[in-house]
Enzyme design. Structure first.
Site, PDB file in Angstrom:
ATOM      1  CG  HIS A 106      -1.868   1.173   1.227  1.00 57.74           C
ATOM      2  ND1 HIS A 106      -3.133   1.108   0.667  1.00 57.74           N
ATOM      3  CD2 HIS A 106      -1.739   2.437   1.710  1.00 57.74           C
ATOM      4  CE1 HIS A 106      -3.730   2.272   0.810  1.00 57.74           C
ATOM      5  NE2 HIS A 106      -2.906   3.098   1.442  1.00 57.74           N
ATOM      6  CB  CYS A 107       1.989   3.395  -2.667  1.00 57.01           C
ATOM      7  SG  CYS A 107       3.095   4.811  -2.945  1.00 57.01           S
ATOM      8  N   PRO A 108       1.393   5.081   0.388  1.00 60.83           N
ATOM      9  CG  PRO A 108       2.741   5.858   2.118  1.00 60.83           C
ATOM     10  CD  PRO A 108       2.541   4.687   1.211  1.00 60.83           C
TER      11      PRO A 108
END
Length: 417
Positions: free
Chosen positions: A156-158
């Site tokens: 999951h890429c913020p």
């Protein structure tokens, strides 16, 4: 939860607020570059005004990076639709497992945590997701931030506010690699402008840097950014070449497992960049269908042997009807007994005189006792219309009253014989 725009055409992650920050980190340095660096290099290359190409390339490259960022962040990463009920297979019952708050299953009802499936001729263990109520396909994992199971989950890429999975991994890599190239381009052109200032006035490096502080700031900014996006690009090149995901690399690094998905470096790159993307498994623009709730285990138990109030009400109604019939029958039989006794008395008085007063008195008392027992039976039936505690039904009550009536008739018959 995901955020939807334009009627479900665009889907963003729950932390999409970080996306404007990423846009500013890319667009603001590009704008500064075009104003303070590229604008002064337009006339430095005299043939055909080639200096204009420096600004054009910077603008086009920046727009390309922003489009790739939008495609990465605003599309379905490969979310697997969750089930509305557990899978239709026999669960394991474990009475030692306590009930948990928010659990969709009944206490003690557990599905197997893992299941074996075949992938490329080898067995792969897949896990059961209690949140989505499904067995995850191979290379699928549940994202704790998006709260969804994602196919070929990478991470999951913020910075893009979205999960990186099967349907947006190629766009994510293109975004990271193109950002790396943009940083290299801005750094190079800024250094070129410092070199031009040194050559024109025969200045030192420090004097040229003092004359153009924006160039120095851009070079420092791009140098720092290259450590992040450049390192990320190199790491994902390794993952693509070995057909791994970030999640698999960090989780199975110490396990020394055989990577059954590795098909060779050329085939692995072909799988990522040249394979047609499957359509989304979710129709986010469809209307939600209202489901009929399936009866739970408690409701089934109540249907089998739980609530008996409706049955009691029906039995009471039937019992009242039977009591009325029985009461009418007993009254008619009582009238018949009175007539029989009257007729017998008349016949006896006519045929002979009453020489035994004691016998006449006993006969009259017997008749009165019979009538009194009949009235007592009718009163008992009227006063207890409900079924007894041991479960007697209305039909048994009616049968008892009818039996009592027959016994009274038999006794009357024996008395007058």
């Amino acid at each position: 939860m995901q955020k939807f725009f334009l009627g479900g055409r665009l889907i963003f992650g729950p932390d999409a607020r970080s996306l404007p920050v990423t846009l500013l980190l890319i667009s603001v340095p590009s704008i500064i570059f075009c104003i303070f660096v590229a604008r002064h290099l337009r006339h430095r290359f005299s043939p055909y005004n080639a200096g204009y190409a420096i600004m054009v390339v910077a603008v086009v490259f920046t727009i390309y990076v922003l489009i790739i960022l939008f495609l990465t962040s605003a599309r379905d990463p490969g979310i697997i639709p969750r089930n509305s009920r557990p899978p239709e297979e026999e669960p394991h019952h474990d009475s030692s497992v306590p009930a948990q708050a928010g659990n969709r299953h009944t206490p003690g009802r557990q599905f197997p945590r893992t299941k074996e499936v075949m992938v490329n001729g080898m067995q792969v263990r897949v896990k059961y997701c209690s949140t989505c109520m499904l067995y995850r396909p191979p290379r699928c994992s549940h994202c704790s931030i998006c709260n969804n199971c994602v196919e070929r989950f990478d991470h999951h890429c913020p910075w893009v506010g979205q999960c990186i999975g099967l349907r947006n991994y190629r766009f994510f890599f293109m975004f990271v690699s193109s950002t790396t190239l943009l940083c290299i381009y801005v750094f190079s052109m800024s250094a070129l402008y410092i070199k031009v200032l040194m050559d024109d006035n025969h200045r030192t490096v420090w004097e040229a840097m003092k004359e153009s502080p924006p160039s120095v700031v851009l070079m420092a900014y791009c140098f720092i950014a290259l450590w992040f996006v450049g390192g990320l690009t190199g790491f994902h090149l390794y993952l693509i070449g070995t057909n791994q995901t970030t999640y698999e690399n960090f989780r199975h690094r110490a396990d020394n497992r055989i990577n059954i998905f590795d098909r060779g470096c050329p085939s692995n790159f072909d799988e990522i960049f040249c394979t047609k993307l499957n359509p989304s498994k979710n129709n986010f623009r469809a209307l939600v269908q209202e489901e009929v709730p399936r009866p739970t285990e408690e409701a089934k138990a109540e249907d089998v042997g739980g609530d008996t109030h409706p049955k009691i009400e029906v039995d009471l109604e039937n019992c009242q009807d039977l009591l009325k019939i029985s009461e009418q029958h007993n009254i008619e039989e009582g009238i018949d007994l009175s007539k029989i006794s009257q007729r017998q008395n008349d016949e006896e008085n006519d045929s002979r005189e009453s020489t035994d007063p004691l016998r006449s008195t006993l006969e009259a008392d017997s008749i009165m006792g019979i009538n009194h027992r009949a009235s007592v039976n009718m009163t008992m039936i009227r006063s207890d219309p409900e079924p007894s505690s041991n479960g007697n039904s209305s039909s048994e009550i009616a049968a008892d009253s009818h039996t009592n009536s027959r016994v009274i008739i038999k006794e009357a018959g024996r008395l007058f014989e």
